[in-house]
Design an enzyme around this catalytic site. Structure first.
Site, PDB file in Angstrom:
ATOM      1  N   ASP A   1      20.033  -2.406  38.896  1.00  0.00           N
ATOM      2  CA  ASP A   1      21.323  -2.075  39.510  1.00  0.00           C
ATOM      3  C   ASP A   1      21.358  -0.612  39.954  1.00  0.00           C
ATOM      4  O   ASP A   1      22.323   0.098  39.700  1.00  0.00           O
ATOM      5  CB  ASP A   1      22.461  -2.373  38.539  1.00  0.00           C
ATOM      6  CG  ASP A   1      23.832  -2.355  39.203  1.00  0.00           C
ATOM      7  OD1 ASP A   1      23.905  -2.540  40.439  1.00  0.00           O
ATOM      8  OD2 ASP A   1      24.824  -2.140  38.489  1.00  0.00           O
ATOM      9  N   LEU A   2      20.292  -0.166  40.623  1.00  0.00           N
ATOM     10  CA  LEU A   2      20.262   1.214  41.096  1.00  0.00           C
ATOM     11  C   LEU A   2      21.141   1.340  42.335  1.00  0.00           C
ATOM     12  O   LEU A   2      20.951   0.638  43.318  1.00  0.00           O
ATOM     13  CB  LEU A   2      18.832   1.642  41.431  1.00  0.00           C
ATOM     14  CG  LEU A   2      17.910   1.845  40.244  1.00  0.00           C
ATOM     15  CD1 LEU A   2      16.509   2.168  40.722  1.00  0.00           C
ATOM     16  CD2 LEU A   2      18.428   2.941  39.327  1.00  0.00           C
TER      17      LEU A   2
END
Length: 87
Positions: A61-62
């Site tokens: 979830d960057l």
């Protein structure tokens, strides 16, 4: 993460405080980064992801909202809620 401990009811995680907020907040205020700033933050991000992958962690979830800035404007990766460690 500085450490953790637990009692019979809870697990406590000691995290670093990043008072400069997130990269998303900074971009919203400034509207754009210079090329030099983008290079600076990308370098920190690449070093951080390389460290995570060396320890077999996938973040998953960057995004700018999960990239935080400390007092020295160094990038810190946060929000590991959807990450996992490869076996």
């Amino acid at each position: 993460m500085y450490g953790h401990f637990e009692d019979q009811e809870n697990v406590y995680i000691l995290l670093e405080l990043c008072p400069r907020q997130s990269l998303s907040d900074l971009l919203r205020k400034r509207r754009r980064f210079t090329e030099a700033e983008a290079l600076y933050y990308m370098y920190d991000l690449i070093i951080g992801v390389k460290y995570l992958h060396h320890h077999r962690v996938l973040h998953r979830d960057l995004k700018l909202g999960n990239l935080f800035l400390d007092d020295n404007m160094k990038l810190k990766i946060g929000d590991f809620g959807s990450s996992f460690v490869l076996g």
